[in-house]
Scaffold this motif. Structure first.
Motif, PDB file in Angstrom:
ATOM      1  N   GLN A  44      49.202  52.400  45.432  1.00 28.73           N
ATOM      2  CA  GLN A  44      49.659  51.009  45.405  1.00 28.73           C
ATOM      3  C   GLN A  44      49.785  50.480  43.974  1.00 28.73           C
ATOM      4  OE1 GLN A  44      50.716  49.421  48.161  1.00 28.73           O
ATOM      5  NE2 GLN A  44      50.350  51.407  49.127  1.00 28.73           N
ATOM      6  N   ARG A  72      45.758  45.643  48.367  1.00 31.07           N
ATOM      7  CA  ARG A  72      47.029  45.388  47.687  1.00 31.07           C
ATOM      8  C   ARG A  72      48.155  45.674  48.664  1.00 31.07           C
ATOM      9  NH1 ARG A  72      50.741  47.028  42.821  1.00 31.07           N
ATOM     10  NH2 ARG A  72      51.358  44.887  42.332  1.00 31.07           N
ATOM     11  N   LYS A  73      49.053  44.709  48.785  1.00 30.56           N
ATOM     12  CA  LYS A  73      50.206  44.817  49.674  1.00 30.56           C
ATOM     13  C   LYS A  73      49.774  45.149  51.103  1.00 30.56           C
ATOM     14  CE  LYS A  73      53.288  46.101  45.900  1.00 30.56           C
ATOM     15  NZ  LYS A  73      54.283  47.070  45.368  1.00 30.56           N
ATOM     16  N   GLY A  74      48.668  44.560  51.520  1.00 29.31           N
ATOM     17  CA  GLY A  74      48.209  44.711  52.898  1.00 29.31           C
ATOM     18  C   GLY A  74      47.512  46.016  53.194  1.00 29.31           C
ATOM     19  N   LYS A  75      47.143  46.762  52.165  1.00 25.79           N
ATOM     20  CA  LYS A  75      46.434  48.033  52.364  1.00 25.79           C
ATOM     21  C   LYS A  75      45.128  48.016  51.591  1.00 25.79           C
ATOM     22  CE  LYS A  75      50.690  50.676  53.069  1.00 25.79           C
ATOM     23  NZ  LYS A  75      51.535  51.801  52.611  1.00 25.79           N
ATOM     24  N   GLN A 249      44.273  37.918  53.633  1.00 21.46           N
ATOM     25  CA  GLN A 249      45.614  38.489  53.758  1.00 21.46           C
ATOM     26  C   GLN A 249      46.541  37.544  54.525  1.00 21.46           C
ATOM     27  OE1 GLN A 249      46.518  41.258  52.203  1.00 21.46           O
ATOM     28  NE2 GLN A 249      48.638  41.176  52.930  1.00 21.46           N
ATOM     29  N   GLN A 253      49.971  36.061  53.005  1.00 20.60           N
ATOM     30  CA  GLN A 253      51.238  36.171  53.735  1.00 20.60           C
ATOM     31  C   GLN A 253      51.754  34.809  54.218  1.00 20.60           C
ATOM     32  OE1 GLN A 253      50.069  40.670  55.331  1.00 20.60           O
ATOM     33  NE2 GLN A 253      50.215  39.007  56.800  1.00 20.60           N
ATOM     34  N   GLU A 321      50.395  36.690  42.742  1.00 21.39           N
ATOM     35  CA  GLU A 321      51.284  37.380  41.806  1.00 21.39           C
ATOM     36  C   GLU A 321      51.054  38.879  41.789  1.00 21.39           C
ATOM     37  OE1 GLU A 321      50.857  35.469  38.045  1.00 21.39           O
ATOM     38  OE2 GLU A 321      51.744  33.580  38.735  1.00 21.39           O
ATOM     39  N   LYS A 322      49.883  39.317  42.211  1.00 21.85           N
ATOM     40  CA  LYS A 322      49.580  40.752  42.265  1.00 21.85           C
ATOM     41  C   LYS A 322      49.555  41.274  43.703  1.00 21.85           C
ATOM     42  CE  LYS A 322      48.882  40.861  37.804  1.00 21.85           C
ATOM     43  NZ  LYS A 322      49.865  41.501  36.893  1.00 21.85           N
ATOM     44  N   GLU A 323      49.834  40.406  44.683  1.00 21.94           N
ATOM     45  CA  GLU A 323      49.802  40.768  46.104  1.00 21.94           C
ATOM     46  C   GLU A 323      48.456  41.386  46.477  1.00 21.94           C
ATOM     47  OE1 GLU A 323      53.783  42.250  47.752  1.00 21.94           O
ATOM     48  OE2 GLU A 323      53.890  42.861  45.627  1.00 21.94           O
ATOM     49  N   MET A 324      47.394  40.742  45.992  1.00 18.78           N
ATOM     50  CA  MET A 324      46.050  41.294  46.158  1.00 18.78           C
ATOM     51  C   MET A 324      45.111  40.297  46.825  1.00 18.78           C
ATOM     52  SD  MET A 324      45.273  43.362  42.609  1.00 18.78           S
ATOM     53  CE  MET A 324      44.034  44.434  43.358  1.00 18.78           C
TER      54      MET A 324
END
Length: 521
Positions: A44, A72-75, A249, A253, A321-324
């Motif tokens: 990721q 990160r990014k849902g993982k 999360q 989202q 900004e980091k999708e975290m």
């Protein structure tokens, strides 16, 4: 050094190949009922080295984390629990509970049950004091959400000493015009919980269950209540680490979950932006995450992030900004230190290249996390003596009349008798032994709130001889943030026993429970 955007794109071909190689390594363990796929940090675009440095920092600085989960990014790219804490256990959230209460208000607004501009007293006319001040009459739901009710001080202390917290809240003087003066006020959040129950006829927890917890597959949640059975709102919710991550999360989202809009995106934006200037911390604004502004029961952070935030380091940090999402549970006396470690190590790791070797080192570290066991020796010449005798305790405020310690190999049993009850605790020497206890947790309570079904309490216990005459026991209440120590000291046929709660260790104060005096018989 972190890669800038141009360098990142320039090396994308290499990075993609490396990520493919690393993601082919064994997937990390997935807890039952997990919502998120597990993958490697590098898959990721995050360096394992930065995450490893974060863990080393929190351990070196003794920040006392109990669990960690990074998405990160849902993982999930990293997760770990410091033994004896573990993935399937709930953990007290303290004021991180507030963000869930705010979410309930968001649902109620979307269902047109209320508006944030509504006056709070209009919902509780029967609880109004005989004389209503202009400031109290002007107080809105929004003022409760933003901690700008106009009170000079947190109302939690005085209201929680009564049997009717709602009535007591309205009796507190409101010194400032609501909306103009910020002070952190858990009593205000309690009132949001009372408002949900007043509007819906359901407890806050029950109201949230079909709207939030069920869609997110969060089960087993519980929430403390006041003397009238109203959920405390501002504190007292218990969830698992991954449950907190699901909540974070969902907010990342913008309220959407598995293709369905659970909470309006406009509410998410409104709730997580700075609504008022906040106060707190001891550092200047540029290094202080308590001076970045306050939303609807969410704190703004540096780096354009925001967080749900509970005492002693219960964090749900969302970094759009980091999708975290970064989640911690903890018993830390240095909450800013945890946040500093996130900004100094996790944030710069995004966009860096890593290696399979460091990734394996991180994996090994995450699977071997552990809090220190009770320090000392496993044996003493007094072991046999204590196992064959009981300690008769003099009259005391705790009501403990008899204590017995039995030793058997790497295990011991602690028996405490108070009145007609006998509390049996199994402990390990050189390891944490899991069990339950019927001991009341009064010493760990900050208010009169309780869980609906508080006993038995899950416990992890270890012990050791700090010297030949002193056996020290650590009792970790592993679905709370706290623990007790019990020091049993023997001289001849005389025994002294001293409890100390971890809260008093953090702030270096004496435990108010008396030293117990007794004799071996």
């Amino acid at each position: 050094m972190p890669l800038n955007r141009r360098e990142f794109l320039k090396q994308a071909g290499f990075l993609t190949a490396q990520a493919s190689l690393l993601s082919s390594l064994p997937v990390w363990a997935v807890s039952p009922g997990s919502a998120f796929p597990r993958t490697t940090p590098e898959a990721q675009g995050v360096s394992s080295e930065g995450l490893l440095n974060f863990i080393q920092t929190v351990e070196n600085e003794k920040l006392n984390l109990h669990s960690l989960m990074i998405l990160r990014k849902g993982k999930v790219i990293a997760e770990g629990w410091w033994k004896p804490y573990q993935a399937d256990l709930k953990h007290t959230l303290y004021s991180l509970s507030k963000s869930f209460t705010s979410t309930a208000i968001g649902f109620a607004v979307s269902e047109k049950r209320l508006r944030v501009e509504d006056k709070i007293l209009s919902f509780f006319p029967d609880k109004a004091p005989a004389s209503v001040s202009a400031n109290l009459a002007a107080m809105r739901v929004k003022d409760l959400l933003t901690m700008s009710t106009g009170h000079d001080k947190d109302t939690t202390g005085p209201i929680s000493q009564t049997d009717d917290w709602v009535k007591a809240f309205f009796e507190q003087p409101v010194q400032h015009q609501p909306g103009t003066f910020y002070v952190y006020n858990s009593g205000a959040t309690y009132m949001l919980s009372a408002l949900i129950e007043k509007l819906t006829g359901e407890k806050l927890l029950d109201y949230l269950t079909p709207r939030l917890f069920k869609p997110l597959d969060i089960t087993g949640a519980d929430w403390e209540i006041d003397p009238k059975g109203i959920n405390t709102g501002g504190w007292g919710l218990r969830l698992r680490t991954e449950d907190i991550a699901k909540f974070g999360q969902l907010y990342l989202q913008e309220g959407k979950w598995q293709g369905k809009q659970l909470i309006p995106a406009d509410w998410i934006k409104e709730a997580t932006q700075a609504q008022v200037e906040s106060k707190g911390g001891n550092q200047p604004k540029e290094s202080n995450d308590w001076l970045q502004g306050y939303g609807y029961q969410f704190w703004r952070c540096r780096h354009n992030a925001y967080r749900g935030d509970g005492a002693f380091g219960q964090f749900c940090i969302v970094i759009p900004e980091k999708e975290m999402v970064v989640v911690t549970t903890s018993e830390s006396g240095n909450m800013q230190g945890i946040l500093n470690a996130v900004w100094n190590h996790i944030l710069p790791a995004v966009g860096q290249l890593g290696s399979a070797g460091v990734q394996q080192e991180l994996k090994k570290k995450l699977t071997s996390l552990a809090l220190p066991l009770t320090p000392g020796s496993p044996t003493s010449p007094l072991t046999a003596t204590l196992s064959s005798k009981k300690i008769s305790v003099e009259s005391n405020a705790q009501g403990i009349s008899q204590v017995q310690l039995n030793f058997h190999g790497k295990d011991f049993t602690l028996m405490l008798k108070d009145g007609t009850r006998e509390h049996r605790i199994e402990g390990g020497i050189g390891y944490w032994k899991l069990g339950t206890t019927s001991l009341p947790l009064t010493a760990l309570k900050l208010t009169r709130s309780t869980l609906p079904k508080e006993l038995p309490t899950r416990l992890a216990t270890s012990g050791a001889w700090s010297d030949e005459q002193t056996f020290l026991i650590t009792l970790r209440y592993i679905e709370s943030a706290h623990y007790d120590t019990l020091r049993v000291h023997i001289e001849g046929d005389k025994a002294t026993l001293k409890f100390r709660r971890s809260l008093s260790i953090i702030d270096n104060t004496e435990d108010k429970r008396p030293v117990l005096e007794g004799k071996l018989a």
